[in-house]
Design an enzyme around this catalytic site. Structure first.
Site, PDB file in Angstrom:
ATOM      1  N   GLU A 188      80.596  52.205  20.355  1.00  0.00           N
ATOM      2  CA  GLU A 188      81.970  52.224  20.467  1.00  0.00           C
ATOM      3  C   GLU A 188      82.108  53.018  18.964  1.00  0.00           C
ATOM      4  O   GLU A 188      82.125  52.227  18.046  1.00  0.00           O
ATOM      5  CB  GLU A 188      83.010  51.461  20.583  1.00  0.00           C
ATOM      6  CG  GLU A 188      82.782  50.854  22.122  1.00  0.00           C
ATOM      7  CD  GLU A 188      83.810  49.656  22.450  1.00  0.00           C
ATOM      8  OE1 GLU A 188      84.849  49.664  21.824  1.00  0.00           O
ATOM      9  OE2 GLU A 188      83.463  49.065  23.632  1.00  0.00           O
ATOM     10  N   GLU A 193      81.524  43.054  22.715  1.00  0.00           N
ATOM     11  CA  GLU A 193      82.341  42.474  21.478  1.00  0.00           C
ATOM     12  C   GLU A 193      82.494  40.980  22.118  1.00  0.00           C
ATOM     13  O   GLU A 193      83.733  40.440  22.243  1.00  0.00           O
ATOM     14  CB  GLU A 193      83.664  43.099  21.597  1.00  0.00           C
ATOM     15  CG  GLU A 193      83.545  44.689  20.992  1.00  0.00           C
ATOM     16  CD  GLU A 193      84.962  45.234  20.739  1.00  0.00           C
ATOM     17  OE1 GLU A 193      86.017  44.688  21.059  1.00  0.00           O
ATOM     18  OE2 GLU A 193      84.822  46.316  20.059  1.00  0.00           O
ATOM     19  N   GLN A 236      86.778  57.569  23.894  1.00  0.00           N
ATOM     20  CA  GLN A 236      86.112  57.601  25.222  1.00  0.00           C
ATOM     21  C   GLN A 236      86.088  59.056  25.762  1.00  0.00           C
ATOM     22  O   GLN A 236      86.834  59.616  25.262  1.00  0.00           O
ATOM     23  CB  GLN A 236      86.789  56.389  26.087  1.00  0.00           C
ATOM     24  CG  GLN A 236      86.784  55.166  25.570  1.00  0.00           C
ATOM     25  CD  GLN A 236      87.291  54.086  26.666  1.00  0.00           C
ATOM     26  OE1 GLN A 236      87.460  54.343  27.768  1.00  0.00           O
ATOM     27  NE2 GLN A 236      87.265  52.752  26.058  1.00  0.00           N
TER      28      GLN A 236
HETATM   29  O1  AHR Z   1      87.600  51.459  23.401  1.00  0.00           O
HETATM   30  C1  AHR Z   1      88.505  50.526  23.531  1.00  0.00           C
HETATM   31  C2  AHR Z   1      88.320  48.882  23.427  1.00  0.00           C
HETATM   32  O2  AHR Z   1      88.011  49.118  22.165  1.00  0.00           O
HETATM   33  C3  AHR Z   1      86.907  48.445  24.017  1.00  0.00           C
HETATM   34  O3  AHR Z   1      87.402  48.166  25.281  1.00  0.00           O
HETATM   35  C4  AHR Z   1      86.771  47.375  23.148  1.00  0.00           C
HETATM   36  O4  AHR Z   1      85.237  47.150  23.482  1.00  0.00           O
HETATM   37  C5  AHR Z   1      86.998  47.908  22.021  1.00  0.00           C
HETATM   38  O5  AHR Z   1      87.558  46.670  21.341  1.00  0.00           O
END
Ligand code: AHR
Length: 494
Positions: free
Chosen positions: A296, A173, A345
């Site tokens: 993600e 990011e 996650q």
């Molecule tokens: O998954 C949580 C966060 O979301 C991660 O650290 C980041 O890459 C995203 O903004």
């Protein structure tokens, strides 16, 4: 009635098993407690990694695991996380709750976890606050077989042989927590950093550039134009958030029909994002060499009341399971470009597979979807044509049913169906082209519930669990399938 044609003899390529990848960050209770408990813990563990979580993750055949972040990656300094644990530097995890990070879970521990899971490691390097040298030395430390400062240090730290490391991300990011950069600036930094991510011996690294946020198509355009030939993968991040990211994302369990509908609509949006980003990638890479890496994705709700806002702990209901099923059907149908995805996650954070409370562990509805859909890993995705009816609310209409199908190495066809309607059944007529009508046999598994927020708890761990499905009937070579409201079904057809 919904009509679906599955062309069982028209393959559109392979479903890369890495589409079923995971992401574990140093965030809240994901790594610490969720995965790592330490060797002296009363919780049964293998060299510090908890056994119950290991066994559950092995069962769903995790193919690849991304680590150490997320936002954490761009302030992580890997050298602080190797060597004797007692002597490792402590730091503040500024992104996630301001807690102390003791660095007990570092490179050796992560790569051991991957060995135990028999999955590929995917390491995300630090561009935001790190140096080219630091990134380059990390790769040398892990993969160089011979005499060198980093390889010698690795050996002193107890690991003689180098590891095999395929996937390496050059920052995370970088438009936001990874440095707030403009795409032009990051493209130049990517070119520079990736130069020193070396291939040692026969270890060939697949380099992943930090990609766009949601619908930032300009980011993809600039990256592909200025650095496309130097990357193997380009990432994309998109979360399903029913509300507003800053003003209130919505509760994981306390929601009404309208919020259910919006959640489904936002999950389905992934299809448009992939299509549009792919179109840009096609311009610079018509052979589709560069993989789209959606590293993600998943639901993001408000944290559970009373929990640390920086720990992103949320419950997981049948709604999450449907979001997962919708995503997998989309990913399968874009398997020509999507080479990997990583749900955010793995444990105790966002759309988790597993929740823990001390020594207790439960599996979430999302876990069960990963389990049901694992049959698609490495199978040939089949051409599907569908004419489905709509699911309507407040003047808006969504396709009520999503579908994908694949054929495995033994010739078995698996069809996955999701009925996103919270109240209506779906009757589907499935035409299996290429299958001898008289010999069709189908059986299946279903995940469903009778409440929109049905979920598993430590008291009732199997409230939402897969059951065998008896709603598929063969009539004259056609399969008629009746899906209850809010259900995910995987059929196997022989
Ligand atoms: O998954 C949580 C966060 O979301 C991660 O650290 C980041 O890459 C995203 O903004």
């Amino acid at each position: 009635m919904h009509n679906v044609i599955v062309n069982t003899d028209i393959s559109k390529g392979k479903i890369n098993k890495n589409i079923y990848g995971h992401f574990a960050e140093h965030l809240g209770r994901c790594i610490y407690e969720g995965i790592w408990v330490g060797e002296d813990s009363p919780i049964p563990n293998t060299k510090g990694i908890r056994n119950d979580v290991l066994a559950a993750l092995k069962n769903i055949k995790v193919p690849v695991l991304r680590w150490p972040g997320g936002c954490f990656a761009d302030e992580y300094h890997w050298k602080d996380g190797v060597g004797p644990r007692e002597g490792r530097k402590r730091m503040v995890n500024t992104h996630w709750g301001g807690v102390v990070e003791n660095n007990h879970f570092g490179t050796h521990e992560f790569l051991l976890l991957c060995e135990l899971l028999e999955c590929e490691p995917y390491i995300c390097g630090n561009v935001g606050s790190g140096t080219v040298q630091e990134m380059s030395e990390w790769v040398e430390y892990m993969t160089f077989d011979g005499e060198s400062p980093m390889a010698n240090w690795r050996k002193e730290n107890g690991r003689e042989q180098p590891w095999k490391l395929k996937y390496f991300g050059v920052g995370n990011e970088n438009w936001g927590c990874g440095g707030n950069m403009r795409p032009e600036y990051y493209a130049d930094l990517y070119r520079r950093f990736q130069t020193y991510v070396r291939n040692y011996g026969d270890n060939k690294i697949y380099k992943i550039a930090g990609g766009a946020n949601v619908d930032d198509y300009n980011w993809t355009e600039v990256l592909m134009k200025n650095a496309g030939w130097l990357m193997d993968g380009l990432s994309l991040h998109y979360y399903t958030i029913p509300g507003d990211f800053w003003l209130g994302k919505g509760s994981a369990l306390d929601f009404e029909e309208g919020e259910w509908f919006i959640t489904m609509k936002k999950a389905l949006h992934m299809d448009e994002l992939i299509t549009k980003h792919s179109t840009i990638m096609d311009k610079y890479d018509p052979e589709k060499r560069v993989g789209m890496i959606i590293d993600e994705w998943g639901t993001w709700f408000d944290v559970e009341p009373g929990t640390n806002p920086g720990f992103l702990y949320q419950q997981n209901s049948i709604r999450d399971a449907l979001v997962a099923g919708v995503h997998f059907n989309i990913f399968h149908n874009h398997a020509d470009r999507v080479q990997m995805t990583n749900i955010a996650q793995t444990v105790n954070v966002l759309q988790a597979m597993i929740l823990t409370e001390g020594e207790k562990m439960i599996l979430t509805p999302t876990y069960h979807v990963f389990d049901m859909f694992k049959v698609h890993q490495e199978a040939e995705v089949l051409a599907v044509e569908s004419a489905v009816g709509s699911y309507e609310m407040g003047g808006e209409a969504l396709p009520q049913v999503t579908v994908s199908a694949s054929k495995d190495a033994e010739g078995k066809v698996h069809v996955s169906l999701v009925n996103i309607d919270h109240a209506g059944e779906a009757e589907i007529s499935l035409d299996l082209r290429g299958f001898a009508a008289e010999s069709v046999q189908a059986s299946g598994t279903i995940l469903t519930a009778d409440r929109m927020n049905a979920h598993n708890t430590f008291e009732q761990p199997d409230a939402v669990a897969p059951k065998s499905f008896d709603g598929a009937n063969v009539e004259g070579g056609r399969l008629s399938v009746k899906l209850p409201p809010m259900s995910v079904v995987t059929l196997v057809i022989h």
